[in-house]
Design a protein around this motif. Structure first.
Motif, mmCIF file in Angstrom:
data_model
loop_
_atom_site.group_PDB
_atom_site.id
_atom_site.type_symbol
_atom_site.label_atom_id
_atom_site.label_comp_id
_atom_site.label_asym_id
_atom_site.label_seq_id
_atom_site.Cartn_x
_atom_site.Cartn_y
_atom_site.Cartn_z
ATOM 1 N N LEU A 156 -10.718 15.709 -0.004
ATOM 2 C CA LEU A 156 -10.804 15.478 1.431
ATOM 3 C C LEU A 156 -10.163 16.640 2.201
ATOM 4 O O LEU A 156 -10.699 17.103 3.214
ATOM 5 N N GLU A 157 -9.025 17.077 1.708
ATOM 6 C CA GLU A 157 -8.325 18.225 2.294
ATOM 7 C C GLU A 157 -9.271 19.417 2.441
ATOM 8 O O GLU A 157 -9.393 20.035 3.488
ATOM 9 N N ARG A 158 -9.927 19.692 1.335
ATOM 10 C CA ARG A 158 -10.792 20.846 1.257
ATOM 11 C C ARG A 158 -11.969 20.716 2.225
ATOM 12 O O ARG A 158 -12.334 21.654 2.926
ATOM 13 N N ARG A 159 -12.520 19.516 2.287
ATOM 14 C CA ARG A 159 -13.721 19.332 3.114
ATOM 15 C C ARG A 159 -13.415 19.229 4.602
ATOM 16 O O ARG A 159 -14.323 19.269 5.420
ATOM 17 N N THR A 160 -12.165 18.967 4.952
ATOM 18 C CA THR A 160 -11.849 18.731 6.371
ATOM 19 C C THR A 160 -10.864 19.757 6.934
ATOM 20 O O THR A 160 -10.136 19.457 7.879
ATOM 21 N N HIS A 161 -10.840 20.915 6.369
ATOM 22 C CA HIS A 161 -9.894 21.950 6.824
ATOM 23 C C HIS A 161 -8.476 21.422 6.885
ATOM 24 O O HIS A 161 -7.821 21.467 7.914
ATOM 25 N N GLN A 162 -7.990 20.843 5.796
ATOM 26 C CA GLN A 162 -6.596 20.377 5.668
ATOM 27 C C GLN A 162 -6.186 19.303 6.685
ATOM 28 O O GLN A 162 -5.043 19.270 7.144
ATOM 29 N N LEU A 163 -7.127 18.428 6.976
ATOM 30 C CA LEU A 163 -6.807 17.375 7.950
ATOM 31 C C LEU A 163 -5.633 16.508 7.488
ATOM 32 O O LEU A 163 -4.728 16.200 8.260
ATOM 33 N N VAL A 164 -5.656 16.125 6.201
ATOM 34 C CA VAL A 164 -4.618 15.200 5.713
ATOM 35 C C VAL A 164 -3.237 15.837 5.803
ATOM 36 O O VAL A 164 -2.297 15.254 6.362
ATOM 37 N N SER A 165 -3.100 17.056 5.280
ATOM 38 C CA SER A 165 -1.765 17.666 5.294
ATOM 39 C C SER A 165 -1.316 17.979 6.717
ATOM 40 O O SER A 165 -0.138 17.858 7.047
ATOM 41 N N ASN A 166 -2.255 18.321 7.598
ATOM 42 C CA ASN A 166 -1.878 18.555 8.991
ATOM 43 C C ASN A 166 -1.356 17.284 9.655
ATOM 44 O O ASN A 166 -0.353 17.297 10.358
ATOM 45 N N LEU A 167 -2.062 16.181 9.411
ATOM 46 C CA LEU A 167 -1.610 14.902 9.991
ATOM 47 C C LEU A 167 -0.265 14.482 9.408
ATOM 48 O O LEU A 167 0.568 13.884 10.076
ATOM 49 N N LYS A 168 -0.073 14.796 8.133
ATOM 50 C CA LYS A 168 1.211 14.459 7.512
ATOM 51 C C LYS A 168 2.321 15.301 8.118
ATOM 52 O O LYS A 168 3.400 14.795 8.429
ATOM 53 N N LYS A 169 2.041 16.576 8.289
ATOM 54 C CA LYS A 169 3.058 17.475 8.859
ATOM 55 C C LYS A 169 3.451 17.032 10.264
ATOM 56 O O LYS A 169 4.615 17.034 10.639
ATOM 57 N N SER A 170 2.462 16.617 11.028
ATOM 58 C CA SER A 170 2.762 16.233 12.412
ATOM 59 C C SER A 170 3.447 14.861 12.479
ATOM 60 O O SER A 170 3.824 14.402 13.551
ATOM 61 N N GLY A 171 3.542 14.188 11.323
ATOM 62 C CA GLY A 171 4.225 12.889 11.307
ATOM 63 C C GLY A 171 3.339 11.742 11.765
ATOM 64 O O GLY A 171 3.785 10.614 11.900
ATOM 65 N N GLU A 172 2.046 12.025 11.985
ATOM 66 C CA GLU A 172 1.147 10.960 12.451
ATOM 67 C C GLU A 172 0.659 10.090 11.312
ATOM 68 O O GLU A 172 0.240 8.961 11.516
ATOM 69 N N LEU A 173 0.679 10.648 10.133
ATOM 70 C CA LEU A 173 0.149 9.932 8.978
ATOM 71 C C LEU A 173 1.227 9.844 7.901
ATOM 72 O O LEU A 173 1.530 10.818 7.226
ATOM 73 N N THR A 174 1.832 8.642 7.798
ATOM 74 C CA THR A 174 2.904 8.473 6.806
ATOM 75 C C THR A 174 2.485 7.515 5.701
ATOM 76 O O THR A 174 3.124 7.423 4.671
ATOM 77 N N GLY A 175 1.418 6.764 5.947
ATOM 78 C CA GLY A 175 0.973 5.779 4.961
ATOM 79 C C GLY A 175 1.652 4.434 5.125
ATOM 80 O O GLY A 175 1.392 3.495 4.372
ATOM 81 N N LYS A 176 2.500 4.296 6.115
ATOM 82 C CA LYS A 176 3.172 3.024 6.395
ATOM 83 C C LYS A 176 2.114 1.947 6.620
ATOM 84 O O LYS A 176 1.108 2.192 7.279
ATOM 85 N N GLU A 177 2.374 0.744 6.103
ATOM 86 C CA GLU A 177 1.330 -0.279 6.126
ATOM 87 C C GLU A 177 0.756 -0.525 7.526
ATOM 88 O O GLU A 177 1.483 -0.744 8.479
ATOM 89 N N LEU A 178 -0.572 -0.462 7.598
ATOM 90 C CA LEU A 178 -1.374 -0.737 8.794
ATOM 91 C C LEU A 178 -1.271 0.306 9.913
ATOM 92 O O LEU A 178 -1.779 0.108 11.008
ATOM 93 N N GLU A 179 -0.602 1.418 9.631
ATOM 94 C CA GLU A 179 -0.633 2.536 10.572
ATOM 95 C C GLU A 179 -2.081 3.054 10.596
ATOM 96 O O GLU A 179 -2.748 3.076 9.565
ATOM 97 N N THR A 180 -2.561 3.436 11.780
ATOM 98 C CA THR A 180 -3.943 3.934 11.827
ATOM 99 C C THR A 180 -4.038 5.290 12.512
ATOM 100 O O THR A 180 -3.341 5.556 13.486
ATOM 101 N N VAL A 181 -4.882 6.132 11.971
ATOM 102 C CA VAL A 181 -5.220 7.405 12.627
ATOM 103 C C VAL A 181 -6.741 7.502 12.618
ATOM 104 O O VAL A 181 -7.376 7.404 11.570
ATOM 105 N N TYR A 182 -7.302 7.650 13.796
ATOM 106 C CA TYR A 182 -8.755 7.654 13.921
ATOM 107 C C TYR A 182 -9.170 9.012 14.470
ATOM 108 O O TYR A 182 -8.675 9.428 15.518
ATOM 109 N N ALA A 183 -10.011 9.706 13.748
ATOM 110 C CA ALA A 183 -10.303 11.078 14.178
ATOM 111 C C ALA A 183 -11.751 11.465 13.891
ATOM 112 O O ALA A 183 -12.364 10.997 12.927
#
Ligand code: BES
Ligand code: ZN
Ligand code: ZN
Length: 500
Positions: free
Chosen positions: A36-63
């Protein structure tokens, strides 16, 4: 809504929105994440870095997703710690994701499977979460009605998982539709859902799903000697009905008959012991136990486990009419026992007493009753757990296990003999209230008088049949509490178990 599986590469699937669960402990070494990282220009790691995506239960990021994917948008949804991930988390994820995507006007969505939970039960739970989460109570709204619909859901799985996922979809739909059927019934105002209408709905249900149905009118109820039930019915102008549903399997694996008995008070005004006005409108829900019995038989008729199941729903309003039963009256139940009616608002146990006797008369050798029986239960356990009591610990344990597998919560209360003292009567065999102390338990003791010696379990769903607060996979309003537990109970008796 159509729900299907797709066993192909997740990135090729053309879809409006792709749902991707993210665990707190997800690392970039994960095959799917790194792809997914590769196909989306590092979307996952960018969201993780910004603190928007932590994986906490039921947290949502819609993009919206840039890059090389069949999906136009991604919904990342927090799945918590991998270690703690269970079927209930799956239900919550399903409900949360489906509701969010509907609100964003998605018509067609796909879910990626990322867990290692057994595929059939995980799929079942996901589908339950989705369908329960999308339920709305606004049927009578003419304005601001929900007019967005998800029409198609695809579950992306590995090819060898597809058959299990198909079975899970099937079972999840049966469970959720039975529950939502119950929620719709409970949602109906009592002016619509009179005992007569209730019995007509049961008749329609029986015809549609191949159950036997019989509706006893007051004359036949009287002939059977159900004085306790009829005492409650006296105050209402709407005629009472005893709804009788029977499921007969093609083959029997065990010679057992389960009797499910549900409280069917279409409106509880309290009768002559009238309730305060505040919150009385909620008492249209006092038939939630009866509705759950209908829903359970619907589900069982579709799954067809090899056990016999009979459903009994005594249905009546509890009203303060001119001919209504009054405090101090004494009624004779079908079992022959006499009851001193101290409080006409303790009517549930009065109608269930005869419902239970009737189920025993028809050969039920294991009985489960469900009822919105006591305000004390709401005080004791709130809206999270329903109370369970009974006269047979093995049966209690079996029902608790069925509930756990279906994601419903039951907590056992004691039923020691000492509590029985509180419902002794000076003038009759028993009285219908036991004072302020331990009201949920004394109510159960009352029912026990009519169940013994048949193995019997009582569920007090007064707090759990309706919720005011939104839950991740249950919208505000009627919950259908008990429906899935009863269906699961019948399936377990046929040797089926779900991991949980
Ligand atoms: N249907 C009610 C139980 C109930 C009360 C549910 C309040 C939710 C909120 C039942 O018929 C009832 O009125 N029970 C009485 C019994 C009492 C008179 C012994 C109660 O719990 O107050
Ligand atoms: Zn009442
Ligand atoms: Zn009631």
């Amino acid at each position: 809504m159509k729900i299907t599986t797709h066993s192909g590469a997740y990135h090729e699937r053309r879809t409006e929105a792709l749902v991707v669960p993210i665990f707190e402990d997800d690392g970039l070494e994960d095959v799917l994440i790194s792809d997914l990282e590769r196909r989306t220009h590092q979307l996952v790691s960018n969201l993780k870095k910004s603190g928007e995506l932590t994986g906490k239960e039921l947290e949502t990021v819609y993009a919206y997703v840039p890059g090389d994917l069949g999906a136009r948008r991604i919904l990342f949804i927090g799945a918590g710690k991998r270690q703690e991930y269970d079927l209930n988390t799956v239900r919550r994820i399903g409900g949360t994701a489906a509701r969010l995507l509907r609100s964003r006007n998605a018509h067609e969505v796909a879910f990626v499977r990322r867990s290692t939970l057994e595929v059939e039960s995980a799929t079942q739970s996901l589908v339950e979460g989705i369908l329960l989460g999308l339920f709305e109570i606004g049927t009578y709204r003419t304005e601001e009605k929900e007019d967005r619909f998800i029409e198609q859901i695809t579950l992306i799985v590995k090819p060898d998982e597809a058959p299990g996922a198909e079975r899970g979809i099937e079972r999840g739909q049966i469970m959720a539709k039975a529950t939502n059927y119950v929620r719709n019934l409970v949602n109906e105002p009592s002016s619509v859902l009179t005992p007569t209408e209730f019995s007509l709905r049961a008749t329609e249900l029986a015809q549609r799903f191949g159950l036997d149905v019989d509706v006893l009118d007051e004359q036949r109820i009287k002939e059977l000697g159900m004085g306790s039930f009829l005492g409650v019915a006296r105050g209402s102008d709407e005629p009472a009905k005893m709804i009788v549903l029977t499921y007969t399997p093609e083959r029997l694996s065990r010679d057992e008959t389960f009797g499910f008995v549900g409280k069917g008070i279409t409106f509880d005004s309290g009768g002559i012991s009238i309730k305060p006005h505040e919150g009385m409108e909620r008492m249209k829900y006092d038939m939630a136990g009866g509705a759950a019995v209908l829903g359970a038989l619907r589900g069982i008729a579709q799954i067809r486990p090899p056990v016999r199941v009979i459903g009994r729903v005594p249905a009546t309003g509890n009203m303060p009419g001119g001919r209504a039963q009054k405090p101090g009256d004494i009624v004779r139940a079908m079992s022959g026992k006499t009851i001193e009616v101290i409080n006409t608002d303790a009517e549930g146990r009065l109608i269930l007493a005869d419902g239970i006797s009737y189920a025993r008369r028809l050969g039920a050798n294991k009985i489960i009753d469900l009822a919105t029986l006591t305000g004390s239960c709401v005080v004791a356990l709130g809206t999270v757990y329903a109370a369970i009591m009974g006269n047979n610990q093995d049966l209690i344990d079996e029902v608790i296990a069925s509930a756990r597998e279906s994601g419903e919560k039951l907590w056992q209360l004691p039923l020691d003999q000492e509590y029985r003292e509180q419902i002794k009567s000076e003038i009759a065999d028993i009285k219908n209230v036991g004072g302020r102390k331990a009201g949920t338990i004394t109510a159960a003791h009352f029912l026990r008088e009519f169940a013994d010696p048949t193995p019997w379990v009582h569920l007090d769903i007064a707090g759990t049949a309706w919720v005011e607060e939104k839950r991740p996979y249950l919208s505000v309003g009627p919950t259908g509490m008990g429906t899935r537990t009863l269906i699961q109970f019948a399936c377990r008796a046929a040797g089926e178990h779900l991991p949980h």
